[in-house]
Design a protein around this motif. Sequence first.
Motif, PDB file in Angstrom:
ATOM      1  N   ASN A  71      12.997  -7.677   0.077  1.00  0.00           N
ATOM      2  CA  ASN A  71      12.304  -8.200  -1.105  1.00  0.00           C
ATOM      3  C   ASN A  71      11.429  -7.117  -1.728  1.00  0.00           C
ATOM      4  O   ASN A  71      11.413  -6.950  -2.950  1.00  0.00           O
ATOM      5  N   LEU A  72      10.694  -6.374  -0.899  1.00  0.00           N
ATOM      6  CA  LEU A  72       9.848  -5.287  -1.422  1.00  0.00           C
ATOM      7  C   LEU A  72      10.700  -4.210  -2.079  1.00  0.00           C
ATOM      8  O   LEU A  72      10.337  -3.665  -3.136  1.00  0.00           O
ATOM      9  N   SER A  73      11.834  -3.884  -1.462  1.00  0.00           N
ATOM     10  CA  SER A  73      12.733  -2.885  -2.035  1.00  0.00           C
ATOM     11  C   SER A  73      13.260  -3.354  -3.385  1.00  0.00           C
ATOM     12  O   SER A  73      13.330  -2.585  -4.350  1.00  0.00           O
ATOM     13  N   HIS A  74      13.630  -4.619  -3.466  1.00  0.00           N
ATOM     14  CA  HIS A  74      14.117  -5.181  -4.728  1.00  0.00           C
ATOM     15  C   HIS A  74      13.013  -5.164  -5.785  1.00  0.00           C
ATOM     16  O   HIS A  74      13.247  -4.792  -6.946  1.00  0.00           O
TER      17      HIS A  74
ATOM     18  N   TRP B  82      12.298 -12.075   9.405  1.00  0.00           N
ATOM     19  CA  TRP B  82      11.249 -12.135   8.379  1.00  0.00           C
ATOM     20  C   TRP B  82      10.897 -10.731   7.901  1.00  0.00           C
ATOM     21  O   TRP B  82      10.734 -10.497   6.694  1.00  0.00           O
ATOM     22  N   ILE B  83      10.775  -9.782   8.841  1.00  0.00           N
ATOM     23  CA  ILE B  83      10.451  -8.402   8.466  1.00  0.00           C
ATOM     24  C   ILE B  83      11.562  -7.804   7.604  1.00  0.00           C
ATOM     25  O   ILE B  83      11.299  -7.163   6.577  1.00  0.00           O
ATOM     26  N   ILE B  84      12.829  -8.021   8.009  1.00  0.00           N
ATOM     27  CA  ILE B  84      13.958  -7.482   7.238  1.00  0.00           C
ATOM     28  C   ILE B  84      13.986  -8.102   5.846  1.00  0.00           C
ATOM     29  O   ILE B  84      14.180  -7.392   4.839  1.00  0.00           O
ATOM     30  N   LEU B  85      13.791  -9.409   5.742  1.00  0.00           N
ATOM     31  CA  LEU B  85      13.775 -10.063   4.427  1.00  0.00           C
ATOM     32  C   LEU B  85      12.606  -9.571   3.574  1.00  0.00           C
ATOM     33  O   LEU B  85      12.757  -9.373   2.353  1.00  0.00           O
ATOM     34  N   SER B  86      11.456  -9.378   4.200  1.00  0.00           N
ATOM     35  CA  SER B  86      10.292  -8.861   3.465  1.00  0.00           C
ATOM     36  C   SER B  86      10.564  -7.459   2.951  1.00  0.00           C
ATOM     37  O   SER B  86      10.236  -7.126   1.791  1.00  0.00           O
TER      38      SER B  86
END
Length: 145
Positions: free
Chosen positions: A112-115, A105-109
């Motif tokens: 997503n924030l980077s994108h 979840w942290i990696i996906l978040s």
Amino acid sequence: MNNLERFYRTVHGRELLPWERQLAVRVAAALNTTTDDDFVVHLLLLYNATHVISEMHNELVASRDSLSQSNRELVHDLSMEVKRNTRTVYVLLCVVVASVLGSVWIILSLANLSHQYAVSEAHIAAALQASEHRAPGLPQSGLAR
């Protein structure tokens, strides 16, 4: 000293006990002989051997029962330990799964924030370029003074 007393002194290193003497007298009376008869001595020897074997058997049975009880207690203790360890393993597996899911979840978040940051940066750059193209002759504020 008769054969029976000599036998007890030689074999056992002691005198006849009162109950042994009484037994010898009863056996001799039953056989209609004396306590000095060799057959009476042999019968008492056989009685003593049988008695010792019986006592040894009883001790072995008691030891077996004690070992059996100890083994039952050990099996019970081990089964409780395995159950406790199994629960601990399941709890630890749940903690590991929760940690992995949290990390995902942290990696996906972060991705997503980077994108979103890249998209926002692209929008800002596009807006700046659009504003530069709209007013090419106007001096930029803060630069020309």
